[in-house]
Motif scaffolding. Sequence first.
Motif, PDB file in Angstrom:
ATOM      1  N   LEU A   1       6.975  -5.668  13.898  1.00  0.00           N
ATOM      2  CA  LEU A   1       5.767  -5.155  13.251  1.00  0.00           C
ATOM      3  C   LEU A   1       4.606  -4.993  14.230  1.00  0.00           C
ATOM      4  O   LEU A   1       3.454  -4.962  13.806  1.00  0.00           O
ATOM      5  CB  LEU A   1       5.333  -6.107  12.124  1.00  0.00           C
TER       6      LEU A   1
ATOM      7  N   TYR B   1       1.428  -5.055   7.266  1.00  0.00           N
ATOM      8  CA  TYR B   1       1.822  -6.297   6.608  1.00  0.00           C
ATOM      9  C   TYR B   1       0.646  -7.267   6.661  1.00  0.00           C
ATOM     10  O   TYR B   1      -0.009  -7.403   7.699  1.00  0.00           O
ATOM     11  CB  TYR B   1       3.014  -6.926   7.328  1.00  0.00           C
TER      12      TYR B   1
ATOM     13  N   LEU C   1      10.476 -11.012   4.659  1.00  0.00           N
ATOM     14  CA  LEU C   1       9.524  -9.999   5.106  1.00  0.00           C
ATOM     15  C   LEU C   1      10.032  -8.578   4.871  1.00  0.00           C
ATOM     16  O   LEU C   1       9.318  -7.620   5.113  1.00  0.00           O
ATOM     17  CB  LEU C   1       9.210 -10.198   6.600  1.00  0.00           C
TER      18      LEU C   1
ATOM     19  N   CYS D   1       7.219 -10.961  14.109  1.00  0.00           N
ATOM     20  CA  CYS D   1       6.201  -9.936  13.873  1.00  0.00           C
ATOM     21  C   CYS D   1       6.014  -9.050  15.098  1.00  0.00           C
ATOM     22  O   CYS D   1       5.893  -7.829  14.966  1.00  0.00           O
ATOM     23  CB  CYS D   1       4.879 -10.585  13.470  1.00  0.00           C
TER      24      CYS D   1
ATOM     25  N   TYR E   1       0.437  -5.627  11.627  1.00  0.00           N
ATOM     26  CA  TYR E   1       0.432  -6.815  10.779  1.00  0.00           C
ATOM     27  C   TYR E   1      -0.803  -7.649  11.073  1.00  0.00           C
ATOM     28  O   TYR E   1      -1.397  -7.571  12.139  1.00  0.00           O
ATOM     29  CB  TYR E   1       1.693  -7.655  10.988  1.00  0.00           C
TER      30      TYR E   1
ATOM     31  N   ARG F   1       3.849 -13.160   1.964  1.00  0.00           N
ATOM     32  CA  ARG F   1       3.711 -11.755   2.363  1.00  0.00           C
ATOM     33  C   ARG F   1       2.918 -11.106   1.241  1.00  0.00           C
ATOM     34  O   ARG F   1       3.423 -10.884   0.146  1.00  0.00           O
ATOM     35  CB  ARG F   1       5.067 -11.064   2.509  1.00  0.00           C
TER      36      ARG F   1
END
Length: 108
Positions: A51, A23, A105, A47, A55, A82
């Motif tokens: 993620l 990401y 997201l 995040c 990311y 994003r």
Amino acid sequence: MDAGQNDTAAFDRLLSNKQQEPYVLKLFVSGMSPRSTSALHLLKTLCEEHLAGRYSLEVVDMYERPDAVTAHRVLASPTLLRLRPLPERRLIGDLSDRSVVMRTLDLG
């Protein structure tokens, strides 16, 4: 394997690849106001939970980087972009609602 199974396997591979794609996020803020700080904290928390390791997050102070504001057509603060995975998504204003940020997201 018949054509239907081939199509399903190809779809599963694409979905798996998308879930592994890194990401790329940009958060536009106006200085380090309480609202900006809160948005950044929530975003980093989400995040790291969903993620971790895949990311990148760039925080852009709108006062210091008017060129980036113009390039990304940002009108308000905070604004979350994003950039990857495609399609691009944008969340403008209040980032305090965790479920809205997660939907933007595409995390749930």
